[in-house]
Design an enzyme around this catalytic site. Structure first.
Site, PDB file in Angstrom:
ATOM      1  CE  LYS A   1      -9.827  -9.275 -21.463  1.00  0.00           C
ATOM      2  NZ  LYS A   1     -10.801  -8.165 -21.444  1.00  0.00           N
TER       3      LYS A   1
ATOM      4  CB  CYS B   1       5.195  -4.140   0.281  1.00  0.00           C
ATOM      5  SG  CYS B   1       5.995  -2.559  -0.027  1.00  0.00           S
ATOM      6  CE1 TYR B   2       1.130   1.162   5.550  1.00  0.00           C
ATOM      7  CE2 TYR B   2      -0.580  -0.526   5.606  1.00  0.00           C
ATOM      8  CZ  TYR B   2      -0.066   0.675   6.056  1.00  0.00           C
ATOM      9  OH  TYR B   2      -0.724   1.372   7.040  1.00  0.00           O
TER      10      TYR B   2
ATOM     11  CD  GLU C   1       3.008  -8.550  -5.129  1.00  0.00           C
ATOM     12  OE1 GLU C   1       3.792  -9.269  -4.475  1.00  0.00           O
ATOM     13  OE2 GLU C   1       2.710  -7.389  -4.783  1.00  0.00           O
TER      14      GLU C   1
ATOM     15  CG  HIS D   1       5.869  -5.757  -4.413  1.00  0.00           C
ATOM     16  ND1 HIS D   1       4.596  -5.612  -3.921  1.00  0.00           N
ATOM     17  CD2 HIS D   1       6.527  -4.620  -4.122  1.00  0.00           C
ATOM     18  CE1 HIS D   1       4.479  -4.423  -3.358  1.00  0.00           C
ATOM     19  NE2 HIS D   1       5.639  -3.798  -3.473  1.00  0.00           N
TER      20      HIS D   1
ATOM     21  CG  ASP E   1     -13.991  -8.912 -20.376  1.00  0.00           C
ATOM     22  OD1 ASP E   1     -13.215  -9.876 -20.539  1.00  0.00           O
ATOM     23  OD2 ASP E   1     -13.632  -7.796 -19.994  1.00  0.00           O
TER      24      ASP E   1
ATOM     25  N   GLY F   1       0.852  -1.187   0.000  1.00  0.00           N
ATOM     26  CA  GLY F   1       0.000   0.000   0.000  1.00  0.00           C
ATOM     27  C   GLY F   1       0.882   1.229   0.000  1.00  0.00           C
TER      28      GLY F   1
HETATM   29  P1  XMP Z   1      -4.291   0.210 -19.203  1.00  0.00           P
HETATM   30  O1  XMP Z   1      -4.306   1.257 -20.251  1.00  0.00           O
HETATM   31  O2  XMP Z   1      -5.010   0.610 -17.953  1.00  0.00           O
HETATM   32  O3  XMP Z   1      -5.111  -0.988 -19.819  1.00  0.00           O
HETATM   33  O4  XMP Z   1      -2.914  -0.314 -18.922  1.00  0.00           O
HETATM   34  C1  XMP Z   1      -5.139  -2.272 -19.286  1.00  0.00           C
HETATM   35  C2  XMP Z   1      -6.003  -3.086 -20.192  1.00  0.00           C
HETATM   36  O5  XMP Z   1      -7.365  -2.678 -20.093  1.00  0.00           O
HETATM   37  C3  XMP Z   1      -7.861  -2.256 -21.350  1.00  0.00           C
HETATM   38  N1  XMP Z   1      -8.728  -1.112 -21.086  1.00  0.00           N
HETATM   39  C4  XMP Z   1     -10.067  -1.196 -20.973  1.00  0.00           C
HETATM   40  N2  XMP Z   1     -10.895  -2.237 -21.074  1.00  0.00           N
HETATM   41  N3  XMP Z   1     -12.753  -0.829 -20.681  1.00  0.00           N
HETATM   42  C5  XMP Z   1     -12.219  -2.048 -20.930  1.00  0.00           C
HETATM   43  O6  XMP Z   1     -12.988  -3.006 -21.042  1.00  0.00           O
HETATM   44  C6  XMP Z   1     -11.988   0.280 -20.563  1.00  0.00           C
HETATM   45  O7  XMP Z   1     -12.475   1.365 -20.336  1.00  0.00           O
HETATM   46  C7  XMP Z   1     -10.570   0.074 -20.717  1.00  0.00           C
HETATM   47  N4  XMP Z   1      -9.507   0.908 -20.664  1.00  0.00           N
HETATM   48  C8  XMP Z   1      -8.402   0.155 -20.888  1.00  0.00           C
HETATM   49  C9  XMP Z   1      -6.642  -1.928 -22.164  1.00  0.00           C
HETATM   50  O8  XMP Z   1      -6.893  -2.053 -23.545  1.00  0.00           O
HETATM   51  C10 XMP Z   1      -5.647  -2.943 -21.657  1.00  0.00           C
HETATM   52  O9  XMP Z   1      -5.823  -4.193 -22.246  1.00  0.00           O
END
Ligand code: XMP
Length: 506
Positions: A362, A78-79, A167, A165, A223, A51
């Site tokens: 995911k 960590c924290y 993880e 970490h 999803d 944290g």
């Molecule tokens: P970032 O940019 O946060 O993205 O590193 C991580 C993963 O999430 C996807 N992403 C989204 N997926 N709604 C979604 O369903 C969103 O608003 C959104 N914004 C980012 C991004 O493509 C990457 O795979």
């Protein structure tokens, strides 16, 4: 199960992810509910996350000391280590400088935590505070040149802690350390599988919905597609899916989604709403505002369509675990407002919401999709953000810019896919920046856009490394794009990892 207690760190869900990878069920709860949840859920083990706070800060997250007396093994990270030390009478101190990055660590491999490991390990450190004095009864089991107590344990009380970490991928044998805790110390068994999950969920949904009607917003992404498949298996034509085409899809994508679901047995409705969205987004340049505007407009359209279907009993959503946590429902700082969370529930009248993927990560969703027999091209599809190309055109959105991006992105993806590269990046796309620069084409000066290419390797999308595309291939892609797509005269390749960057630019 293993209970992860969230102290607000950015890696929290990653910890849960690692435990799930061991086929052990795992949930994350806020530190405020730690004791209550531990008593109620009776986990086989508890992990305290990292944290951003310092234990001495006035509003720093605290933990009810009684949790240490439940006899459940606890691992503080960590924290989580610092709060354990602090609560049990040790001393936490602020170091003069931050210890950050891959760090050589000397470990006692006689400790159960380090069973099977070498005496020297490389671990990922990211902290300022450290445990200067361990609480009574604890023994040091790892140290680095700067951190005397890099890991500690009190075997009698079943309490363990690491300053670093385990993880994250950068801790070379971090997963083994976590396995040592989960399998070795907590004695959990690898029994949690997607095939059991699918059966349970289908029965649960059937029972719950009965003769009712269910409505789902389908984007064609992994999803919502898996949600649709799961629901259609349980419900058949009691399910209606609405696909809002916001005009922010990649090239040809709207038609592909339609083709994939039109004849699937459920009711499938496509709404073409490009014009509405562009009108709504006119003049907006701030990324968060854009995300919110797209989300809101999406809800409006969905609402209008939803109202046409009389008496919906349930609204379904393809929300997954990271959506919930990254949007600030846990204690982690809000990085980006995810488009698919919130809002929809108020859009239609319904009795209840169904989110069958709510607790899945995911890659678990993909595994579930395969288990359900969903076609590979849908299951293996790269994630595509809800706001679509809206967050890949930097600055104000226009149809012209979106079309430029669509064409460039298409070439980039096509070239990568036909390159014969053994393992493609996990996500790859183009970003149209709002930077314009001077170029020369033929004998003429140009003043056009800079396009950025982004390709990353990741398993969980929480951390990611930039993908090493061979130079020859980058060269070919760059040539094709500047030659075939108008208004791009400069191409750059994004070579930052996450963290510190994110995968998307906005
Ligand atoms: P970032 O940019 O946060 O993205 O590193 C991580 C993963 O999430 C996807 N992403 C989204 N997926 N709604 C979604 O369903 C969103 O608003 C959104 N914004 C980012 C991004 O493509 C990457 O795979």
């Amino acid at each position: 199960m293993i209970l992860v207690i969230d102290f607000g760190g950015q890696y929290n869900q990653l910890i849960a992810r690692r435990v799930r990878d061991m086929h052990v069920y795992c949930e994350v709860v806020s530190y405020e509910k730690a004791l209550e949840a531990a008593k109620e859920k009776k986990p086989g083990g508890i992990i305290f996350t990292g944290g951003p706070n310092s234990v001495y800060e006035k509003n720093a997250p605290k933990i009810d000391e009684k949790i240490f007396d439940l006899g459940i093994p606890i691992l503080g990270l960590c924290y989580g280590m610092q709060i354990m030390a602090h609560e049990l009478g040790g001393k936490v101190t602020s170091a003069n400088s931050k210890e950050f990055g891959k760090t050589k660590t000397y470990v006692e491999n006689s400790s159960k935590l380090f069973e099977g490991l070498k005496k020297e390990e490389f671990v990922w450190m990211s902290h300022v505070d450290y445990v200067e004095e361990m609480p009574k009864g604890f023994k040091k089991v790892a140290s680095t040149d700067n951190t005397p107590n890099a890991a500690m344990e009190n075997v009698e009380r079943n309490l363990y802690a690491m300053q670093y970490h385990p993880e994250v991928n950068h801790t070379e044998n971090g997963f083994k350390m976590l396995e040592n805790f989960v399998y070795g110390i907590c004695k959990e068994k690898p029994e949690w599988t997607m095939s059991n999950y699918a059966k349970e969920k289908i029965n649960e949904i059937k029972e719950k919905v009965g003769d009712g009607k269910v409505l789902l917003a389908l984007s064609g992404g992994v999803d919502s597609s898996v949600t649709a498949k799961l629901l259609s298996k349980a419900l058949g034509d009691k399910l209606t899916c609405i696909f809002v085409d916001h005009g922010l899809m990649r090239k040809n994508e709207g038609d592909q989604v339609e083709a994939a679901f039109k004849d699937s047995g459920m009711h499938f409705i496509r709404v073409n709403a490009e014009e509405r969205f562009l009108k709504k987004l006119k003049g907006i340049t701030d990324p968060e505002e854009k995300r919110k505007a797209i989300g809101e407009e999406f809800i409006r359209v969905f609402e209008e369509e939803g109202r046409k279907i009389k008496s919906v009993d349930y609204l379904a959503q393809g929300t997954i675990y990271p959506d919930i946590i990254e949007s600030g429902a846990g204690n982690a700082a809000v990085i980006k407002s995810h488009h698919n969370v919130g809002g929809l529930p108020e859009a239609v009248d319904f009795k209840e919401i169904i989110e069958p993927l709510r607790l899945l990560f995911k890659d678990e969703v993909r595994e579930l999709g395969r288990e359900l027999g969903l076609a590979d091209y849908l299951v293996d599809r790269q994630p595509f953000p809800g706001p679509g190309l809206g967050i890949r055109v930097i600055g104000e959105l226009t149809k012209e810019k979106l079309d430029i991006l669509r064409d460039a992105d298409f070439i980039f993806r096509q070239e990568l896919e036909k390159s014969g590269i053994e393992k493609l990046p996990d996500q790859y796309f183009a970003v149209l920046t709002n930077n314009r620069s001077v170029g020369v084409m033929g004998d003429f000066r140009t003043y056009d856009y800079t396009l950025a290419l982004r390709a990353v390797q990741t398993t969980d999308f929480m951390t990611a490394d930039w993908y090493r595309i061979p130079f020859e291939l980058l060269d070919k892609i760059s040539n094709r794009i500047v030659n075939e797509v108008g208004h791009i005269n400069r191409i750059v390749y994004d070579i930052t990892s996450k963290p510190p960057a994110t995968i998307e630019w906005e």
